[in-house]
Design a protein around this motif. Structure first.
Motif, PDB file in Angstrom:
ATOM      1  N   VAL A   1      -2.772  13.627 -23.181  1.00 49.57           N
ATOM      2  CA  VAL A   1      -3.569  12.827 -22.248  1.00 49.57           C
ATOM      3  C   VAL A   1      -3.118  11.368 -22.281  1.00 49.57           C
ATOM      4  O   VAL A   1      -2.966  10.718 -21.251  1.00 49.57           O
ATOM      5  N   LYS A   2      -2.913  10.862 -23.499  1.00 46.31           N
ATOM      6  CA  LYS A   2      -2.473   9.471 -23.644  1.00 46.31           C
ATOM      7  C   LYS A   2      -1.111   9.263 -22.981  1.00 46.31           C
ATOM      8  O   LYS A   2      -0.866   8.233 -22.352  1.00 46.31           O
ATOM      9  N   GLU A   3      -0.235  10.224 -23.139  1.00 50.51           N
ATOM     10  CA  GLU A   3       1.089  10.125 -22.535  1.00 50.51           C
ATOM     11  C   GLU A   3       1.008  10.068 -21.011  1.00 50.51           C
ATOM     12  O   GLU A   3       1.696   9.255 -20.367  1.00 50.51           O
ATOM     13  N   CYS A   4       0.147  10.929 -20.437  1.00 57.07           N
ATOM     14  CA  CYS A   4      -0.030  10.917 -18.966  1.00 57.07           C
ATOM     15  C   CYS A   4      -0.622   9.591 -18.500  1.00 57.07           C
ATOM     16  O   CYS A   4      -0.206   9.036 -17.483  1.00 57.07           O
ATOM     17  N   TYR A   5      -1.578   9.083 -19.272  1.00 54.09           N
ATOM     18  CA  TYR A   5      -2.214   7.808 -18.913  1.00 54.09           C
ATOM     19  C   TYR A   5      -1.191   6.673 -18.942  1.00 54.09           C
ATOM     20  O   TYR A   5      -1.109   5.863 -18.016  1.00 54.09           O
ATOM     21  N   ASN A   6      -0.414   6.603 -20.019  1.00 57.65           N
ATOM     22  CA  ASN A   6       0.572   5.531 -20.161  1.00 57.65           C
ATOM     23  C   ASN A   6       1.628   5.594 -19.056  1.00 57.65           C
ATOM     24  O   ASN A   6       2.084   4.555 -18.554  1.00 57.65           O
TER      25      ASN A   6
ATOM     26  N   LEU B   1      -4.214  14.032 -13.458  1.00 57.76           N
ATOM     27  CA  LEU B   1      -5.535  14.665 -13.585  1.00 57.76           C
ATOM     28  C   LEU B   1      -5.414  16.184 -13.621  1.00 57.76           C
ATOM     29  O   LEU B   1      -6.082  16.873 -14.411  1.00 57.76           O
ATOM     30  N   LYS B   2      -4.561  16.727 -12.782  1.00 55.53           N
ATOM     31  CA  LYS B   2      -4.373  18.183 -12.761  1.00 55.53           C
ATOM     32  C   LYS B   2      -3.722  18.649 -14.065  1.00 55.53           C
ATOM     33  O   LYS B   2      -4.031  19.728 -14.584  1.00 55.53           O
ATOM     34  N   ALA B   3      -2.808  17.816 -14.583  1.00 50.53           N
ATOM     35  CA  ALA B   3      -2.086  18.207 -15.791  1.00 50.53           C
ATOM     36  C   ALA B   3      -2.990  18.241 -17.020  1.00 50.53           C
ATOM     37  O   ALA B   3      -2.757  19.037 -17.946  1.00 50.53           O
ATOM     38  N   ILE B   4      -4.003  17.383 -17.078  1.00 54.96           N
ATOM     39  CA  ILE B   4      -4.849  17.319 -18.280  1.00 54.96           C
ATOM     40  C   ILE B   4      -6.117  18.153 -18.165  1.00 54.96           C
ATOM     41  O   ILE B   4      -6.953  18.135 -19.080  1.00 54.96           O
ATOM     42  N   GLU B   5      -6.276  18.833 -17.034  1.00 59.07           N
ATOM     43  CA  GLU B   5      -7.481  19.651 -16.883  1.00 59.07           C
ATOM     44  C   GLU B   5      -7.591  20.719 -17.968  1.00 59.07           C
ATOM     45  O   GLU B   5      -8.669  20.991 -18.477  1.00 59.07           O
ATOM     46  N   SER B   6      -6.472  21.309 -18.341  1.00 58.17           N
ATOM     47  CA  SER B   6      -6.488  22.373 -19.350  1.00 58.17           C
ATOM     48  C   SER B   6      -5.839  21.947 -20.661  1.00 58.17           C
ATOM     49  O   SER B   6      -5.517  22.785 -21.509  1.00 58.17           O
TER      50      SER B   6
ATOM     51  N   LEU C   1       0.824  -1.206   0.000  1.00 62.01           N
ATOM     52  CA  LEU C   1       0.000   0.000   0.000  1.00 62.01           C
ATOM     53  C   LEU C   1       0.860   1.259   0.000  1.00 62.01           C
ATOM     54  O   LEU C   1       0.501   2.268  -0.628  1.00 62.01           O
ATOM     55  N   LYS C   2       1.995   1.207   0.692  1.00 58.99           N
ATOM     56  CA  LYS C   2       2.892   2.360   0.674  1.00 58.99           C
ATOM     57  C   LYS C   2       3.385   2.638  -0.749  1.00 58.99           C
ATOM     58  O   LYS C   2       3.498   3.796  -1.170  1.00 58.99           O
ATOM     59  N   LYS C   3       3.687   1.559  -1.484  1.00 61.69           N
ATOM     60  CA  LYS C   3       4.115   1.737  -2.875  1.00 61.69           C
ATOM     61  C   LYS C   3       2.972   2.252  -3.749  1.00 61.69           C
ATOM     62  O   LYS C   3       3.196   3.014  -4.704  1.00 61.69           O
ATOM     63  N   MET C   4       1.760   1.838  -3.426  1.00 61.09           N
ATOM     64  CA  MET C   4       0.601   2.283  -4.197  1.00 61.09           C
ATOM     65  C   MET C   4       0.321   3.768  -3.997  1.00 61.09           C
ATOM     66  O   MET C   4      -0.305   4.412  -4.848  1.00 61.09           O
ATOM     67  N   LEU C   5       0.772   4.331  -2.888  1.00 60.00           N
ATOM     68  CA  LEU C   5       0.574   5.766  -2.659  1.00 60.00           C
ATOM     69  C   LEU C   5       1.254   6.587  -3.745  1.00 60.00           C
ATOM     70  O   LEU C   5       0.741   7.630  -4.169  1.00 60.00           O
ATOM     71  N   GLU C   6       2.387   6.103  -4.212  1.00 62.80           N
ATOM     72  CA  GLU C   6       3.093   6.789  -5.296  1.00 62.80           C
ATOM     73  C   GLU C   6       2.251   6.791  -6.571  1.00 62.80           C
ATOM     74  O   GLU C   6       2.212   7.781  -7.315  1.00 62.80           O
ATOM     75  N   VAL C   7       1.573   5.678  -6.831  1.00 61.00           N
ATOM     76  CA  VAL C   7       0.701   5.584  -8.007  1.00 61.00           C
ATOM     77  C   VAL C   7      -0.450   6.577  -7.896  1.00 61.00           C
ATOM     78  O   VAL C   7      -0.799   7.269  -8.863  1.00 61.00           O
ATOM     79  N   ILE C   8      -1.052   6.639  -6.709  1.00 55.94           N
ATOM     80  CA  ILE C   8      -2.151   7.588  -6.493  1.00 55.94           C
ATOM     81  C   ILE C   8      -1.679   9.018  -6.730  1.00 55.94           C
ATOM     82  O   ILE C   8      -2.377   9.825  -7.371  1.00 55.94           O
ATOM     83  N   ASP C   9      -0.473   9.315  -6.227  1.00 59.01           N
ATOM     84  CA  ASP C   9       0.081  10.657  -6.430  1.00 59.01           C
ATOM     85  C   ASP C   9       0.225  10.962  -7.920  1.00 59.01           C
ATOM     86  O   ASP C   9      -0.087  12.071  -8.384  1.00 59.01           O
ATOM     87  N   ASN C  10       0.692   9.971  -8.689  1.00 62.45           N
ATOM     88  CA  ASN C  10       0.876  10.183 -10.129  1.00 62.45           C
ATOM     89  C   ASN C  10      -0.461  10.391 -10.838  1.00 62.45           C
ATOM     90  O   ASN C  10      -0.568  11.222 -11.751  1.00 62.45           O
ATOM     91  N   PHE C  11      -1.470   9.629 -10.446  1.00 64.45           N
ATOM     92  CA  PHE C  11      -2.800   9.821 -11.039  1.00 64.45           C
ATOM     93  C   PHE C  11      -3.334  11.225 -10.734  1.00 64.45           C
ATOM     94  O   PHE C  11      -3.919  11.891 -11.600  1.00 64.45           O
ATOM     95  N   GLU C  12      -3.145  11.657  -9.489  1.00 61.62           N
ATOM     96  CA  GLU C  12      -3.629  12.988  -9.117  1.00 61.62           C
ATOM     97  C   GLU C  12      -2.887  14.088  -9.882  1.00 61.62           C
ATOM     98  O   GLU C  12      -3.499  15.063 -10.340  1.00 61.62           O
ATOM     99  N   ARG C  13      -1.578  13.910 -10.028  1.00 60.37           N
ATOM    100  CA  ARG C  13      -0.816  14.889 -10.809  1.00 60.37           C
ATOM    101  C   ARG C  13      -1.249  14.868 -12.272  1.00 60.37           C
ATOM    102  O   ARG C  13      -1.342  15.909 -12.936  1.00 60.37           O
TER     103      ARG C  13
END
Length: 202
Positions: free
Chosen positions: A125-130, A113-118, A99-111
């Protein structure tokens, strides 16, 4: 004529001697009786000592074995309690490192999401997803998760689940033609079998 006074004195002396003799005999009998009783007591005591000497080695061995059993029982009880505590801790905190390692994944998803808002560019978007997906799968791989190979492999019911069968001459029978859903395993344990389409004879 016999002197009556002299006779009386002699009788008295004789009686005294007789009494003394009887007293001596009685004292000797009493001494003999006391000696016999003492000998019996000594014999009983010796017999008791002999019995104790015979019984003592067995008694000591019994006490030694009994003490060893008590110590072993206590050690086993302590071991059982430790095992229960460790099992409870494993069930409660076993996923902690993952779960500690998964926190890094969550952080990347959140970053991401913020990056593709605009962002209007789909490639961005595809690059961020990949990037987030790769990060996620890398974490799971480090935790021990493995993808079960499927396409092109021979069907194995231990790892694959056939949901389709397709008659074909292009592939050998029982060969997996297509992977319909990925399967995963952790070490030798299958977490989910791969859903596959298997070739059959035409």
């Amino acid at each position: 004529m016999e002197n009556p006074f002299k006779k009386a004195v002699e009788n008295t002396e004789n009686n005294e001697v007789k009494d003394e003799t009887e007293n001596v005999i009685t004292q000797e009998e009493q001494d003999v009786s006391e000696n016999s009783q003492q000998e019996e007591l000594d014999n009983d005591k010796n017999a008791t000592v002999e019995k104790e000497e015979i019984k003592n080695p067995y008694q000591e061995k019994y006490e030694q074995l009994n003490n060893q059993y008590i110590r072993l029982a206590a050690d086993f009880d302590n071991y059982r309690k430790r095992q229960e505590q460790e099992r409870e801790a494993l069930l409660k905190y076993g996923a902690e490192s993952t779960l500690k390692k998964m926190l890094e994944v969550i952080d990347n998803f959140e970053r991401g999401l913020k990056a593709i808002e605009s962002v209007e560019d789909c490639e961005k978007v595809k690059e961020c997803y990949n990037l987030a997906y790769k990060n996620f799968t890398d974490v799971l791989t480090k935790a021990g998760l493995e993808v079960i190979p499927a396409e092109g492999e021979i069907f194995d019911p231990n790892f694959h689940e056939a949901v389709m069968q397709t008659p074909t001459s292009e592939k050998p029978e029982h060969t997996i033609i297509a992977e319909l859903q990925k399967g995963y395993k952790l070490g030798d344990k299958v977490l989910r079998p791969t859903l596959v389409n298997v070739a059959t004879q035409e």
